[in-house]
Design an enzyme around this catalytic site. Structure first.
Site, PDB file in Angstrom:
ATOM      1  N   LYS A  31     -27.882   8.781  28.809  1.00 52.22           N
ATOM      2  CA  LYS A  31     -28.814   9.894  28.996  1.00 52.22           C
ATOM      3  C   LYS A  31     -28.298  10.802  30.101  1.00 52.22           C
ATOM      4  CE  LYS A  31     -32.551   9.952  31.561  1.00 52.22           C
ATOM      5  NZ  LYS A  31     -32.631  11.257  32.267  1.00 52.22           N
ATOM      6  N   ASP A  58     -31.400  15.059  27.886  1.00 50.87           N
ATOM      7  CA  ASP A  58     -32.805  15.074  28.326  1.00 50.87           C
ATOM      8  C   ASP A  58     -33.064  16.326  29.168  1.00 50.87           C
ATOM      9  OD1 ASP A  58     -35.397  14.288  28.850  1.00 50.87           O
ATOM     10  OD2 ASP A  58     -34.838  12.951  30.494  1.00 50.87           O
ATOM     11  N   LYS A  60     -35.746  18.498  28.453  1.00 48.60           N
ATOM     12  CA  LYS A  60     -37.189  18.781  28.462  1.00 48.60           C
ATOM     13  C   LYS A  60     -37.463  20.282  28.318  1.00 48.60           C
ATOM     14  CE  LYS A  60     -38.317  14.756  31.353  1.00 48.60           C
ATOM     15  NZ  LYS A  60     -36.954  14.289  31.690  1.00 48.60           N
ATOM     16  N   ASP A  63     -40.636  26.543  26.730  1.00 53.40           N
ATOM     17  CA  ASP A  63     -40.697  27.995  26.868  1.00 53.40           C
ATOM     18  C   ASP A  63     -41.344  28.530  25.596  1.00 53.40           C
ATOM     19  OD1 ASP A  63     -40.066  30.758  27.612  1.00 53.40           O
ATOM     20  OD2 ASP A  63     -38.570  29.874  28.958  1.00 53.40           O
ATOM     21  N   THR A 114     -43.454   9.561  33.301  1.00 56.28           N
ATOM     22  CA  THR A 114     -43.799   8.239  33.811  1.00 56.28           C
ATOM     23  C   THR A 114     -44.073   8.237  35.307  1.00 56.28           C
ATOM     24  OG1 THR A 114     -41.425   7.743  33.918  1.00 56.28           O
ATOM     25  CG2 THR A 114     -42.637   6.940  32.002  1.00 56.28           C
ATOM     26  N   ARG A 204     -31.791   3.577  37.426  1.00 54.36           N
ATOM     27  CA  ARG A 204     -31.437   3.019  38.719  1.00 54.36           C
ATOM     28  C   ARG A 204     -31.255   1.505  38.769  1.00 54.36           C
ATOM     29  NH1 ARG A 204     -35.759   6.809  41.728  1.00 54.36           N
ATOM     30  NH2 ARG A 204     -36.594   6.675  39.610  1.00 54.36           N
TER      31      ARG A 204
END
Length: 229
Positions: A31, A58, A60, A63, A114, A204
């Site tokens: 990603k 990713d 997002k 508009d 999240t 992470r």
């Protein structure tokens, strides 16, 4: 399909390539998000994709419909396996994004980050629970012709039940005992898969580890064990 997509969240191309190389034997894909894309652009994506793993872009996008469609068209040569848009952009925007995407690209709608919980929704003036908000936006995404949604593990079982053929990307994945950090709605990899996740986004816990290859190998092994049992 290997469901483990590793989130390479860095603006540095050399670190991104090193991290991708470290996890490529066990990852189903990588990603790349705004942090990386803002620094490295399409050429950076091409360099990471050259390692041979599917790319989840990713970004997002959010508009007006025409702008999002043009952006998706501009990204099409990168041939991402997965591309995100914001569900809150509405049905017309979502449909425009899907129509502009390459046939092989799964366009999925981000429902509720999240990092947000019920208290954050109240602050935003949204009276629904996180689960109800995700459900509402999932219906909009499905009606717009999208392939699926991004939601937390807390909502994926309900979303899968309502949309059996949907493609569900679940971020906020944390192996048992891992630090939660800025995530508020998290689940373990095995639980997310059991509840209907198609893709697990893990960042992470893998990328910040002293030995990322060993960590992702352990996660992959735990999922195979879960399937066997």
């Amino acid at each position: 399909m290997n469901p483990i997509f590793v989130a390479i969240d860095t603006p540095d191309i050399d670190r991104a390539l090193d991290m991708a190389e470290a996890v490529r034997a066990y990852a189903g894909g990588l990603k790349l998000g705004l942090e990386f894309f803002s620094a490295q652009g399409p050429e950076g994506v091409r360099r990471v994709a050259a390692l041979g793993l599917p790319i989840f872009l990713d970004l997002k996008l959010h508009d007006i419909p025409n702008t999002v469609a043009k952006a998706v068209e501009a990204l099409a040569p990168l041939a991402p396996a997965i591309l995100t848009v914001h569900a809150i952009g509405g049905q017309e925007m979502l449909g425009a994004a899907k129509r502009a995407a390459p046939p092989a690209t799964k366009v999925v709608a981000v429902t509720l980050l999240t990092s947000l919980d019920a208290g954050d929704l109240v602050d935003l003036g949204i009276a629904r629970s996180p689960a109800d908000q995700v459900g509402r936006l999932a219906w909009i995404a499905r009606d717009a012709g999208l392939d699926g949604i991004v939601c937390s593990g807390a909502e994926v079982a309900k979303a899968k039940s309502a949309w059996p053929e949907g493609f569900f990307v679940v971020p906020g994945i944390r192996p048992a005992g891992a630090e939660v950090a800025d995530q508020k709605r998290v689940v373990t990899p095995a639980r997310a898969l059991e509840d209907g996740a198609s893709v697990l986004v893990i960042g992470r816990p893998i990328t910040a580890a002293a030995d990322p290859s060993a960590v992702i190998a352990e996660i992959a092994a735990s999922l195979k064990t879960e399937v066997i049992e």
